[in-house]
Design an enzyme around this catalytic site. Structure first.
Site, PDB file in Angstrom:
ATOM      1  CD  GLU A 205       5.958 -12.762  -3.250  1.00 43.64           C
ATOM      2  OE1 GLU A 205       5.058 -11.930  -3.498  1.00 43.64           O
ATOM      3  OE2 GLU A 205       5.797 -13.748  -2.540  1.00 43.64           O
TER       4      GLU A 205
ATOM      5  CD  GLU B  21      -2.618  -1.223   2.639  1.00 43.88           C
ATOM      6  OE1 GLU B  21      -2.457  -0.314   3.480  1.00 43.88           O
ATOM      7  OE2 GLU B  21      -3.435  -2.151   2.774  1.00 43.88           O
ATOM      8  N   PRO B  22       0.310   2.427  -0.249  1.00 47.33           N
ATOM      9  CG  PRO B  22      -0.998   4.123  -1.168  1.00 47.33           C
ATOM     10  CD  PRO B  22      -1.071   2.702  -0.680  1.00 47.33           C
TER      11      PRO B  22
ATOM     12  CG  ASP C 151       6.882 -20.307   4.684  1.00 44.88           C
ATOM     13  OD1 ASP C 151       7.548 -19.265   4.816  1.00 44.88           O
ATOM     14  OD2 ASP C 151       6.280 -20.860   5.617  1.00 44.88           O
TER      15      ASP C 151
ATOM     16  N   GLY D 231       5.018  -1.281   3.025  1.00 42.38           N
ATOM     17  CA  GLY D 231       5.828  -2.078   2.108  1.00 42.38           C
ATOM     18  C   GLY D 231       6.336  -3.309   2.841  1.00 42.38           C
TER      19      GLY D 231
HETATM   20  C1  LIG Z   1       8.010  -4.010 -10.154  1.00 42.46           C
HETATM   21  C2  LIG Z   1       7.390  -4.275  -8.820  1.00 42.46           C
HETATM   22  C3  LIG Z   1       6.426  -5.241  -8.695  1.00 42.46           C
HETATM   23  C4  LIG Z   1       5.816  -5.469  -7.462  1.00 42.46           C
HETATM   24  N1  LIG Z   1       4.819  -6.403  -7.368  1.00 42.46           N
HETATM   25  C5  LIG Z   1       4.123  -6.511  -6.216  1.00 42.46           C
HETATM   26  C6  LIG Z   1       2.958  -7.344  -6.128  1.00 42.46           C
HETATM   27  O1  LIG Z   1       2.592  -8.041  -7.077  1.00 42.46           O
HETATM   28  N2  LIG Z   1       2.237  -7.329  -4.985  1.00 42.46           N
HETATM   29  C7  LIG Z   1       2.602  -6.580  -3.910  1.00 42.46           C
HETATM   30  O2  LIG Z   1       1.901  -6.601  -2.907  1.00 42.46           O
HETATM   31  N3  LIG Z   1       3.724  -5.803  -3.936  1.00 42.46           N
HETATM   32  C8  LIG Z   1       4.476  -5.747  -5.054  1.00 42.46           C
HETATM   33  N4  LIG Z   1       5.573  -4.930  -5.115  1.00 42.46           N
HETATM   34  C9  LIG Z   1       5.964  -4.168  -3.943  1.00 42.46           C
HETATM   35  C10 LIG Z   1       7.173  -4.783  -3.229  1.00 42.46           C
HETATM   36  O3  LIG Z   1       6.793  -5.986  -2.625  1.00 42.46           O
HETATM   37  C11 LIG Z   1       7.671  -3.722  -2.225  1.00 42.46           C
HETATM   38  O4  LIG Z   1       8.316  -2.718  -2.979  1.00 42.46           O
HETATM   39  C12 LIG Z   1       8.621  -4.306  -1.206  1.00 42.46           C
HETATM   40  O5  LIG Z   1       7.924  -5.123  -0.316  1.00 42.46           O
HETATM   41  C13 LIG Z   1       9.344  -3.221  -0.406  1.00 42.46           C
HETATM   42  O6  LIG Z   1       8.454  -2.308   0.109  1.00 42.46           O
HETATM   43  P1  LIG Z   1       8.700  -0.727  -0.097  1.00 42.46           P
HETATM   44  O7  LIG Z   1       8.966  -0.518  -1.542  1.00 42.46           O
HETATM   45  O8  LIG Z   1       7.577  -0.006   0.540  1.00 42.46           O
HETATM   46  O9  LIG Z   1      10.049  -0.431   0.673  1.00 42.46           O
HETATM   47  P2  LIG Z   1      10.239  -0.163   2.235  1.00 42.46           P
HETATM   48  O10 LIG Z   1       9.591  -1.225   3.031  1.00 42.46           O
HETATM   49  O11 LIG Z   1       9.875   1.252   2.527  1.00 42.46           O
HETATM   50  O12 LIG Z   1      11.799  -0.334   2.349  1.00 42.46           O
HETATM   51  C14 LIG Z   1      12.733   0.603   1.800  1.00 42.46           C
HETATM   52  C15 LIG Z   1      14.134   0.062   2.058  1.00 42.46           C
HETATM   53  O13 LIG Z   1      14.343  -0.108   3.489  1.00 42.46           O
HETATM   54  C16 LIG Z   1      14.707  -1.445   3.783  1.00 42.46           C
HETATM   55  N5  LIG Z   1      14.111  -1.851   5.053  1.00 42.46           N
HETATM   56  C17 LIG Z   1      12.794  -1.801   5.405  1.00 42.46           C
HETATM   57  N6  LIG Z   1      12.629  -2.283   6.657  1.00 42.46           N
HETATM   58  C18 LIG Z   1      13.851  -2.635   7.091  1.00 42.46           C
HETATM   59  C19 LIG Z   1      14.347  -3.205   8.316  1.00 42.46           C
HETATM   60  N7  LIG Z   1      13.527  -3.508   9.312  1.00 42.46           N
HETATM   61  N8  LIG Z   1      15.674  -3.436   8.426  1.00 42.46           N
HETATM   62  C20 LIG Z   1      16.521  -3.134   7.400  1.00 42.46           C
HETATM   63  N9  LIG Z   1      16.119  -2.604   6.225  1.00 42.46           N
HETATM   64  C21 LIG Z   1      14.802  -2.363   6.079  1.00 42.46           C
HETATM   65  C22 LIG Z   1      14.155  -2.271   2.629  1.00 42.46           C
HETATM   66  O14 LIG Z   1      14.850  -3.474   2.465  1.00 42.46           O
HETATM   67  C23 LIG Z   1      14.350  -1.330   1.440  1.00 42.46           C
HETATM   68  O15 LIG Z   1      15.671  -1.424   0.978  1.00 42.46           O
HETATM   69  C24 LIG Z   1       6.223  -4.720  -6.319  1.00 42.46           C
HETATM   70  C25 LIG Z   1       7.241  -3.763  -6.446  1.00 42.46           C
HETATM   71  C26 LIG Z   1       7.817  -3.532  -7.663  1.00 42.46           C
HETATM   72  C27 LIG Z   1       8.902  -2.473  -7.754  1.00 42.46           C
END
Ligand SMILES: Cc1cc2nc3c(=O)[nH]c(=O)nc-3n(C[C@H](O)[C@H](O)[C@H](O)COP(=O)(O)OP(=O)(O)OC[C@H]3O[C@@H](n4cnc5c(N)ncnc54)[C@H](O)[C@@H]3O)c2cc1C
Length: 403
Positions: free
Chosen positions: A380, A137-138, A254, A141
């Site tokens: 994932e 969601e916005p 998993d 992540g």
């Molecule tokens: C092309 C594409 C396809 C996608 N497809 C799907 C889909 O089909 N369904 C779906 O639901 N989502 C999808 N996503 C979303 C994707 O799963 C998320 O981008 C991902 O989970 C990371 O979330 P975020 O981008 O909000 O990053 P954030 O959670 O904001 O993280 C930003 C950075 O901080 C790091 N970070 C966050 N928390 C921690 C922590 N506790 N310790 C250390 N580092 C941390 C992360 O590793 C990352 O490097 C997609 C994204 C893309 C780009």
């Protein structure tokens, strides 16, 4: 003794997947990389072929739905099953093209989610659908426990409200598996997954993203505004159980993380295979009988990448094999995803570097594979999140103890 050969019975399946990757995916790779958001219509025929193989049993149950874990039976012999077949065939297909594999009708990550969590009746009801998966969601992540999309029971229907972003196949799939909370105050245990059919009033695809890689795959923002779905579309149990609740939805990972690891393994191998050929054309031959230290820097780098690749491949097979044999594999699924995600990005980018101008130009697909592979280290669960999960499991710490 450990036998590291591919299981014999999967060789025909892997061979077929390789032929499809080489003859059907590779030839249209660049076309759909350049024509972002255009549906690869060639995939319809391929998807029909895959459906046919599944129905005839010739595909060994491989594919996005092959991750379902059978109920425990009396048979305690070790087996190589559908999870292993799936990762091996997906790796081959991604040797062809990751973006096209992700665009394959009826092979979405939502299909794996349904296969992982659905009851037998639901499995029958959703047989043959093409399902994307909407968690992000916005404002949510990596920390999916904070999901804000709500599902409220009203009579025989759940009413969904919220916004999901970056949904792979969110526009093209005919169903979306949506993660939503039954009660925000009850935390992660109240998060459930719901199957929403495309065209349900209140569900709207708002826009498509322009992306670095996997451009053949559509990535959508979807809004749910008082979207009503039958109550039986909640996957699994509606009970809010502190121990089971989120674990049920999380069990999907998993099964799906080894699949994403397999995608990274396949894409990285494509880069290694082409780089080996290009190095050879340039007069740089790899001698496997001599130590890397007495060969050229390019060969030493190549051998190090191959060793890294092998580690990722074996971890991926292990995670899938454990699923086939009903062994808890959360740790191994995250290890495979962490290793393959990182190695996939490192290898594909290093191959661009090793091949110089040829690697960087559009003359070959190396630059595309370097762009495509990055997402496999993000969705994932990112690299950092996989490492966190591995650390928690090994140290025996909970998510509140190690953040
Ligand atoms: C092309 C594409 C396809 C996608 N497809 C799907 C889909 O089909 N369904 C779906 O639901 N989502 C999808 N996503 C979303 C994707 O799963 C998320 O981008 C991902 O989970 C990371 O979330 P975020 O981008 O909000 O990053 P954030 O959670 O904001 O993280 C930003 C950075 O901080 C790091 N970070 C966050 N928390 C921690 C922590 N506790 N310790 C250390 N580092 C941390 C992360 O590793 C990352 O490097 C997609 C994204 C893309 C780009």
């Amino acid at each position: 003794m450990i036998n590291l050969d591919d299981p014999k019975r999967f060789r025909p399946l892997v061979g077929q997947a390789h032929q499809v990757a080489m003859n059907m995916l590779r030839p249209i790779s660049r076309k759909y990389d350049l024509a972002e958001h255009e549906y690869p219509k060639e995939l319809d025929m391929l998807a029909a072929m895959i459906d046919g193989l599944s129905e005839s049993g010739a595909s060994e149950g491989a594919g996005a739905s092959g991750v379902r874990r059978e109920e425990a039976d009396e048979d305690t012999t070790v087996k190589n099953g559908a999870n292993l077949a799936s990762v091996m065939s997906i790796a081959e297909m991604c040797w062809g093209d990751v973006g096209l594999l992700l665009s394959m009708p009826r092979q979405g990550l939502g299909n794996s989610a349904i296969a992982s969590v659905a009851s037998d009746e639901q499995l029958e009801k959703f047989d043959g659908v093409w399902a994307g998966m909407a968690i992000t969601e916005p404002g949510v992540g990596s920390d999916s426990a904070k999901i804000t999309t709500t599902a409220v029971l009203d009579g025989d229907e759940y009413v969904l409200n919220g916004e999901k972003i970056f949904v792979t196949s969110g526009d093209r799939a005919d169903h979306i598996v949506v993660w939503a909370t039954l009660d925000k105050d009850l935390g992660r245990a109240a998060i459930k997954s719901f199957v929403v059919a495309k065209g349900t009033p209140g569900m709207e695809v708002e826009r498509l993203e322009h992306k670095l890689g996997i451009r053949a795959s559509d990535t959508a923002t979807i809004r749910f505004d008082n979207c009503r779905i039958p109550r039986e579309n909640l996957l699994g149990s509606a009970d809010i159980d502190d121990k089971q609740g989120f674990a049920g939805a999380m069990a999907t990972f998993d099964n799906t993380r080894p699949l994403v690891a397999a995608m990274a393994v396949g894409c990285a191998r494509a880069s290694l295979d082409l780089t080996r050929d290009l190095l050879s054309e340039a007069g740089v031959e790899i001698d496997y009988d001599r130590p890397a230290t007495v060969q050229s820097a390019a060969v030493a780098k190549f051998l190090q990448m191959e060793a890294d690749w092998e580690g990722a491949y074996l971890l991926t097979l292990q995670a899938a094999w454990m699923a086939d044999n009903r062994k808890p594999n959360s740790l191994e699924a995250s290890m495979a995803k962490a290793k393959a995600g990182r190695v996939g990005s490192d290898i594909t980018l290093s191959c661009v570097e090793l091949c110089g101008t040829i690697g960087y130009s559009e003359a070959e697909l190396l630059e595309k594979w370097a762009r495509d592979s990055k997402i496999l280290d993000i969705f994932e669960g990112t690299q950092q999140i996989q490492q966190l999960i591995v650390a928690r499991r090994i140290l025996g710490l909970s998510s509140s103890e190690l953040k």
